[in-house]
Design a protein around this motif. Structure first.
Motif, PDB file in Angstrom:
ATOM      1  N   LEU A  70       2.484 -16.930  20.491  1.00 47.92           N
ATOM      2  CA  LEU A  70       2.206 -18.200  21.145  1.00 47.92           C
ATOM      3  C   LEU A  70       3.501 -18.955  21.442  1.00 47.92           C
ATOM      4  CD1 LEU A  70      -0.985 -19.454  19.267  1.00 47.92           C
ATOM      5  CD2 LEU A  70      -0.799 -18.609  21.592  1.00 47.92           C
ATOM      6  N   HIS A  71       4.459 -18.868  20.521  1.00 42.27           N
ATOM      7  CA  HIS A  71       5.742 -19.533  20.785  1.00 42.27           C
ATOM      8  C   HIS A  71       6.390 -18.984  22.053  1.00 42.27           C
ATOM      9  CE1 HIS A  71       6.518 -22.399  17.652  1.00 42.27           C
ATOM     10  NE2 HIS A  71       6.147 -21.560  16.710  1.00 42.27           N
ATOM     11  N   GLN A  72       6.319 -17.650  22.162  1.00 46.21           N
ATOM     12  CA  GLN A  72       6.938 -17.045  23.347  1.00 46.21           C
ATOM     13  C   GLN A  72       6.213 -17.450  24.616  1.00 46.21           C
ATOM     14  OE1 GLN A  72       7.167 -12.849  22.791  1.00 46.21           O
ATOM     15  NE2 GLN A  72       9.089 -12.996  21.666  1.00 46.21           N
ATOM     16  N   VAL A  73       4.869 -17.465  24.527  1.00 47.20           N
ATOM     17  CA  VAL A  73       4.094 -17.887  25.695  1.00 47.20           C
ATOM     18  C   VAL A  73       4.481 -19.302  26.088  1.00 47.20           C
ATOM     19  CG1 VAL A  73       1.793 -18.524  26.474  1.00 47.20           C
ATOM     20  CG2 VAL A  73       2.142 -16.355  25.320  1.00 47.20           C
ATOM     21  N   LYS A  74       4.667 -20.136  25.041  1.00 47.77           N
ATOM     22  CA  LYS A  74       5.042 -21.520  25.326  1.00 47.77           C
ATOM     23  C   LYS A  74       6.379 -21.566  26.049  1.00 47.77           C
ATOM     24  CE  LYS A  74       6.008 -25.847  23.037  1.00 47.77           C
ATOM     25  NZ  LYS A  74       5.980 -26.615  21.841  1.00 47.77           N
ATOM     26  N   LYS A  75       7.335 -20.763  25.546  1.00 52.89           N
ATOM     27  CA  LYS A  75       8.657 -20.755  26.175  1.00 52.89           C
ATOM     28  C   LYS A  75       8.538 -20.325  27.630  1.00 52.89           C
ATOM     29  CE  LYS A  75      12.527 -18.171  25.335  1.00 52.89           C
ATOM     30  NZ  LYS A  75      13.364 -17.279  24.593  1.00 52.89           N
ATOM     31  N   ARG A  76       7.752 -19.270  27.860  1.00 51.94           N
ATOM     32  CA  ARG A  76       7.604 -18.776  29.227  1.00 51.94           C
ATOM     33  C   ARG A  76       6.951 -19.821  30.110  1.00 51.94           C
ATOM     34  NH1 ARG A  76       7.123 -13.345  27.488  1.00 51.94           N
ATOM     35  NH2 ARG A  76       4.963 -13.620  26.847  1.00 51.94           N
ATOM     36  N   SER A  77       5.953 -20.518  29.535  1.00 54.99           N
ATOM     37  CA  SER A  77       5.256 -21.472  30.383  1.00 54.99           C
ATOM     38  C   SER A  77       6.182 -22.611  30.776  1.00 54.99           C
ATOM     39  CB  SER A  77       3.996 -21.992  29.693  1.00 54.99           C
ATOM     40  OG  SER A  77       4.239 -23.213  29.067  1.00 54.99           O
ATOM     41  N   ILE A  78       7.115 -22.990  29.868  1.00 51.12           N
ATOM     42  CA  ILE A  78       8.075 -24.034  30.233  1.00 51.12           C
ATOM     43  C   ILE A  78       8.970 -23.555  31.364  1.00 51.12           C
ATOM     44  CG2 ILE A  78      10.041 -25.373  29.422  1.00 51.12           C
ATOM     45  CD1 ILE A  78       8.735 -25.574  26.738  1.00 51.12           C
ATOM     46  N   GLU A  79       9.402 -22.276  31.246  1.00 51.21           N
ATOM     47  CA  GLU A  79      10.234 -21.717  32.316  1.00 51.21           C
ATOM     48  C   GLU A  79       9.510 -21.755  33.642  1.00 51.21           C
ATOM     49  OE1 GLU A  79      12.499 -18.189  30.154  1.00 51.21           O
ATOM     50  OE2 GLU A  79      11.864 -17.662  32.186  1.00 51.21           O
ATOM     51  N   MET A  80       8.262 -21.253  33.633  1.00 58.30           N
ATOM     52  CA  MET A  80       7.504 -21.171  34.884  1.00 58.30           C
ATOM     53  C   MET A  80       7.217 -22.557  35.427  1.00 58.30           C
ATOM     54  SD  MET A  80       5.031 -17.912  34.253  1.00 58.30           S
ATOM     55  CE  MET A  80       3.984 -18.665  33.030  1.00 58.30           C
ATOM     56  N   ARG A  81       6.977 -23.494  34.497  1.00 58.34           N
ATOM     57  CA  ARG A  81       6.748 -24.875  34.939  1.00 58.34           C
ATOM     58  C   ARG A  81       7.945 -25.368  35.720  1.00 58.34           C
ATOM     59  NH1 ARG A  81       5.084 -29.678  30.953  1.00 58.34           N
ATOM     60  NH2 ARG A  81       4.943 -31.351  32.478  1.00 58.34           N
ATOM     61  N   ASN A  82       9.151 -25.129  35.173  1.00 56.67           N
ATOM     62  CA  ASN A  82      10.354 -25.593  35.859  1.00 56.67           C
ATOM     63  C   ASN A  82      10.543 -24.902  37.199  1.00 56.67           C
ATOM     64  OD1 ASN A  82      11.024 -27.416  33.898  1.00 56.67           O
ATOM     65  ND2 ASN A  82      12.240 -25.952  32.731  1.00 56.67           N
ATOM     66  N   GLN A  83      10.264 -23.587  37.210  1.00 57.02           N
ATOM     67  CA  GLN A  83      10.446 -22.865  38.469  1.00 57.02           C
ATOM     68  C   GLN A  83       9.532 -23.416  39.557  1.00 57.02           C
ATOM     69  OE1 GLN A  83       9.672 -18.849  37.308  1.00 57.02           O
ATOM     70  NE2 GLN A  83      11.817 -18.367  37.039  1.00 57.02           N
ATOM     71  N   GLU A  84       8.236 -23.554  39.184  1.00 55.34           N
ATOM     72  CA  GLU A  84       7.296 -24.038  40.200  1.00 55.34           C
ATOM     73  C   GLU A  84       7.660 -25.450  40.637  1.00 55.34           C
ATOM     74  OE1 GLU A  84       3.434 -23.252  38.377  1.00 55.34           O
ATOM     75  OE2 GLU A  84       3.167 -21.576  39.754  1.00 55.34           O
TER      76      GLU A  84
END
Lengths: 390, 394
Positions: A70-84
Motif C-alpha cells: 500500500l505504501h508503494q501504491v501511495k507513492k505511485r499515486s502521488i507520482e501519477m497525480r503530479n504527472q496528470e
C-alpha cells in the motif's frame, strides 16, 4: 471566426492528446495495483480463516507485506497525480497565453503577434528537421512551453534510425501506438515488415525471409496481398540483379517513402496538421497581396515595400491566384499615397498618372515645373490633364 | 475569446475533479495503512490461541471490506474522470477549426529552390528582429552559407547593437550612427537626430538641479535644428522651469512617457532600413499579417465551395472574394475596368478617353465593334475616334 480559431487548434490539441495518453497509462497502472492488492488481501483472508497460533508469524508477515504494498501504491499515486496535474497545467498555461490575442493593451497584442510568428517559424523548422534552429529560437524567445518540440524530437530519433536502415525503433513506436494506428487504417507496420522481408532477400537470407513472411504476412487486406505477391517474386531470383522488375522494390526510395509515411502517421496521431502553419498563412497572405503589376516586366512598378515584388516571394507566389479587386484602388507611384477624391489623379503627357498632391510636391522641388519621377521628362502644369476614375 | 473561455472552463473543472479524486485516494490509503498497522500490532500482542483466532478473523474481515472499497474507489473514480478529459477535447474541437479548414491545397513549397527562397526570407526576418545566432544556425542547417554571408549580416549586427542600447535608454551609439550618416538622413528628411537629442535632454533634466549646467551645455546641440524644429525646441527649453520640482507634475509630463522610447526604436529601424534600401516592414511580417487577416474569410469560402464542388480556391486565377488589406499594405495601383469589371494588365492597359474617363483597352475595342471609327464615352455624351484615347500608366 477569427484567425486564432483557425491557427491555434493544434496548439491546444497536442497537449490534450498527451494528457489522454498519460491518462490511459495511469489507468493501466491503477488497474494493476488494484488487482495486486486484491490478490494479497484474498491471500490474507484465506490465512486468517484457517489460522492458528502457529501460523501467526506467517499471517503477520503477509499483513506487513500488504502494508508495504500500500505504501508503494501511495507513492505511485502521488507520482501519477503530479504527472496528470502537470499536463493539465500545461494546457491551462497555453490557453492563458492565447488570451493575449484579444488583449485591450496594444503592447501585449503586439508581443503576442511577434511570439506567434516565432512559434510558426519554430513549427516550420521542426517539420524540416532544422532542430537546432528550432531549439535556439524557442530559447531566445522563451517559447519552449508553447511549442511541440518533444513530439518532433521523438520523430527525429525514429527518422534517423530509418535513415540508417533500421526498422526496430519504428516498429516499437507502431506497437506503442497500435490502437490509434488501427483507427486511421495505417499501413505503416505492414510496410515496415515488407521492407524487412526485402532486406532479408537482398542479403540472400531466403529461408529467414520465408519464416519472416510466414510470421508477419497474416490477415492481409487485398491491396497488401498484391504487395506481398510482388515482393515474393524476389525469392525467385538467385541474385538480386538490376533487372527491371526488381528495381522498384530494391531501390532506396522505398526507405524515403517509409520515412515520409511515418511522419504522416505521426502527425495524424498527434493531431498535428499536415501542412505547416507557415505555408498555409503565406498562401493566403501572398495571394491577397498579389497584383498583376508584381509580375509585369514592361510596366512593372517595382514597389520596394511590396512583399510579392521581393525576389524571394516573387518566385514562391507564382502559382497562387491574384487578389480580387472589385473597385479600382489607386496609389501614387511617387509617394505611395492613396489617390482618391482628396488627391485627384492627373495624367502627364507621357501617360504617367500621379496624384494632385504629388504634382504640387514635384513643382516645389523643381521651380514650378513637373519632372516625371519615372521617365525624367519635364512638363508644365498646363500640359497636365485631369482623369476621372469611377 | 469565448472559445478560450469555454475550453478553460472544462480544464478548470477537470483540475478540480482530479484534485478531489487524488485527495480521496490519499485519504483511503492512509486509513487502510493505519488500520492494517494497528491490526498487526494487536495480533502481535495476542498469545492465547482462542483470542488469536477470533481476533484475526474479525479484524481481517473488517479490513477486507475497507480494502475492497479502496480498490473500487481508486479504479472506478479514475475511470469516471475520463469523461471530463474528453470534454476538454470536445471543447477544443468545437471551438477551434482543425486542419486550417482545408485551406491547404497543394504544397506551396514543392521544389528545392522554393525552399531556399523561403529560408532566405526567414533569415532576413531573423536578422531584422535581432535573432542573429538563430540565423547563423539556420544558415548552417539549411545550407544557405553562400547566400547569407558576413557582408549581408554586418549592417544588421550594428543595427541590433544600437537597438539594444536604445532599449537600455542609452542614446549615444544611435547618435554616433546619425552623425556618420548625416548626409543620407538629411536626404530623406529625417529628424531622428533631433529626437535622440531630445530624449537625452529629458534624461538630463530628470537628474534634477545638480545637472543644471550640463543641461544647458547639452541644449547647444539643438542649434543645428533651430530652423526646422524651433517650436519643439522652445517647448523643451520651457520645461527647464521645472528642473527643481521635476516634470511629473508639470505640463511637460508627457515627455516622461515610455511611448517616446518605443517610438524612437521604430523611427531608428525605419531610417536604418531606408538607408540600407530595405523595405520598411519585413516582407515576411507583412505576408503573415495579411495572411492572418485573410484566413477567416477564405476558410469560410472554402467551406461553402466544398459543397458545390467547384474546385479549390487556390487553384484558380483569382481569389473569389475581396480581402481588405488596409491602406498600409496597398503597394500597387489596381485599376478595375468599370465596364468589363476586369483588372487591367500589360496587354490590356487602361485608356483615357478625350473626356477624361478611363476604360480598359478591351472595353475600348468592344465599343468600336461597329467599325465606324467613332465611339461614344459610356459615361458622358462625348464622342471621339478610338485612336485618340491615350494609354495610361499608374
Amino acid at each position: 471566426m477569427d484567425d486564432m480559431k483557425i491557427i491555434e487548434h493544434s496548439t491546444l490539441k497536442v497537449p490534450y492528446e498527451h494528457l489522454n495518453k498519460l491518462y490511459r497509462n495511469v489507468h493501466k497502472t491503477i488497474d494493476r495495483d488494484c488487482s495486486s492488492i486484491n490478490q494479497s488481501m484474498n491471500q490474507i483472508d484465506k490465512l486468517a480463516k484457517s489460522a492458528d497460533l502457529g501460523q501467526k508469524s506467517e499471517l503477520l508477515a503477509s499483513l506487513s507485506s500488504l502494508v508495504e504494498k500500500l505504501h508503494q501504491v501511495k507513492k505511485r499515486s502521488i507520482e501519477m497525480r503530479n504527472q496528470e496535474k502537470d499536463l493539465i497545467e500545461i494546457l491551462k498555461k497555453r490557453v492563458n497565453n492565447l488570451k493575449d490575442h484579444s488583449s485591450s493593451d496594444l503592447t501585449t497584442r503586439k508581443l503576442f503577434f511577434k511570439n506567434r510568428l516565432d512559434r510558426i517559424l519554430i513549427d516550420y523548422f521542426l517539420r524540416n528537421s532544422y532542430y537546432l534552429s528550432a531549439e535556439s529560437l524557442a530559447e531566445k524567445a522563451h517559447l519552449k512551453q508553447m511549442t511541440n518540440i518533444d513530439v518532433f524530437l521523438i520523430e527525429k530519433e525514429i527518422c534517423e534510425s530509418l535513415e540508417s536502415r533500421e526498422t526496430q525503433r519504428c516498429l516499437n513506436w507502431c506497437i506503442e501506438n497500435k490502437s490509434k494506428l488501427k483507427k486511421i487504417n495505417s499501413n505503416l507496420e505492414f510496410t515496415l515488415r515488407q521492407q524487412e522481408f526485402i532486406e532479408l532477400v537482398r542479403e540472400q537470407k531466403c529461408l529467414e525471409a520465408v519464416h519472416h513472411a510466414r510470421k508477419y504476412f497474416v490477415n492481409l487486406n487485398p491491396d497488401q496481398l498484391v504487395d506481398v505477391q510482388k515482393s515474393m517474386v524476389l525469392l525467385a531470383y538467385v541474385k538480386c540483379s538490376d533487372s527491371l522488375c526488381n528495381q522498384e522494390l530494391l531501390s532506396d526510395s522505398r526507405w524515403t517513402y517509409l520515412i515520409g509515411l511515418f511522419k504522416q502517421e505521426n502527425y495524424k496521431i498527434n493531431q498535428i496538421p499536415e501542412q505547416s502553419a507557415l505555408e498555409t498563412i503565406l498562401q493566403s497572405g501572398l495571394s491577397a497581396l498579389k497584383t498583376p503589376t508584381c509580375y509585369q516586366k514592361v510596366t512593372a512598378v517595382f514597389n520596394h515595400n511590396c512583399p510579392v515584388c521581393n525576389p524571394n516571394f516573387n518566385q514562391i507566389a507564382k502559382p497562387l491566384p491574384f487578389a480580387y479587386c472589385s473597385n479600382s484602388k489607386l496609389i501614387d507611384a511617387y509617394t505611395g499615397e492613396a489617390i482618391n477624391e482628396h488627391n485627384q489623379p492627373m495624367m502627364l503627357p507621357n501617360g504617367h498618372v500621379y496624384g494632385y498632391n504629388s504634382l504640387v510636391k514635384l513643382m516645389s522641388e523643381n521651380d514650378g515645373k513637373i519632372r516625371c519621377p519615372r521617365s525624367k521628362e519635364t512638363f508644365e502644369y498646363g500640359e497636365v490633364q485631369k482623369v476621372f476614375i469611377l | 475569446m469565448d472559445s478560450l473561455v469555454a475550453v478553460e472552463k472544462e480544464i478548470d473543472k477537470a483540475l478540480d475533479l482530479f484534485e478531489n479524486f487524488y485527495d480521496g485516494v490519499d485519504q483511503n490509503l492512509n486509513k487502510a495503512i493505519d488500520h492494517l498497522v494497528s491490526i498487526i500490532n494487536d495480533l502481535t500482542k495476542i498469545e492465547s490461541e482462542q483470542t488469536f483466532k477470533l481476533s484475526a478473523d474479525d479484524s481481517i474481515s473488517m479490513c477486507k471490506e475497507q480494502v475492497r472499497e479502496l480498490i473500487k474507489h481508486y479504479s472506478d473514480k479514475h475511470k469516471d474522470l475520463h469523461a471530463n478529459i474528453s470534454k476538454i477535447g470536445k471543447a477544443i474541437d468545437k471551438n477551434f477549426v482543425a486542419d486550417y479548414g482545408n485551406m491547404s491545397h497543394v504544397n506551396l513549397i514543392d521544389t528545392v529552390e522554393k525552399k531556399m527562397h523561403l529560408n532566405e526570407a526567414i533569415c532576413e526576418h531573423l536578422l531584422r528582429s535581432g535573432h542573429l545566432e538563430v540565423c547563423d544556425t539556420l544558415v548552417e542547417e539549411a545550407g544557405l552559407v553562400k547566400k547569407i554571408d558576413e557582408d549581408k549580416k554586418r549592417p544588421f549586427v550594428q543595427m541590433n547593437y544600437i537597438l539594444n542600447k536604445l532599449k537600455e535608454k542609452d542614446v549615444s551609439p544611435a547618435l554616433d550612427w546619425c552623425q556618420i550618416n548625416c548626409q543620407e538622413l538629411k536626404a530623406i528628411n529625417s529628424n531622428l537626430e533631433f529626437k535622440l537629442h531630445r530624449l537625452r535632454f529629458i534624461q538630463l533634466i530628470q537628474q534634477g538641479p545638480k545637472a543644471q549646467l550640463e543641461v544647458l551645455k547639452y541644449s547647444r546641440n539643438f542649434t543645428q535644428f533651430a530652423n526646422d524644429c524651433h517650436k519643439e525646441i522652445q517647448r523643451l527649453m520651457g520645461s527647464l522651469i521645472y528642473l527643481n520640482s521635476g516634470l511629473e507634475n508639470s505640463p511637460y509630463s508627457c515627455y516622461l512617457g515610455a511611448e517616446l522610447w518605443e517610438e524612437i526604436e521604430e523611427e531608428f529601424t525605419k531610417n536604418a532600413c531606408k538607408l540600407m534600401d530595405l523595405p520598411v516592414e519585413c516582407p515576411l511580417d507583412v505576408c503573415i499579417n495579411t495572411g492572418c487577416r485573410a484566413l477567416p474569410a477564405l476558410v469560410n469560402i472554402v467551406q461553402v465551395m466544398q459543397q458545390t464542388q467547384c474546385g479549390h480556391i487556390l487553384s484558380k486565377d483569382e481569389l473569389p472574394i475581396e480581402i481588405d488589406v488596409g491602406q498600409n499594405y496597398r503597394f500597387h495601383s489596381v485599376f478595375s475596368c468599370p465596364i468589363l469589371r476586369q483588372q487591367t494588365t500589360d496587354s490590356n492597359p487602361p485608356m483615357r478617353l478625350i473626356c477624361g474617363h478611363v476604360i480598359s483597352k478591351d472595353a475600348l475595342t468592344k465599343l468600336n465593334n461597329s467599325g465606324k471609327n467613332r465611339i461614344k464615352c459610356p459615361y458622358c455624351p462625348m464622342e471621339q475616334a478610338p485612336g485618340e484615347a491615350k494609354q495610361m500608366l499608374f
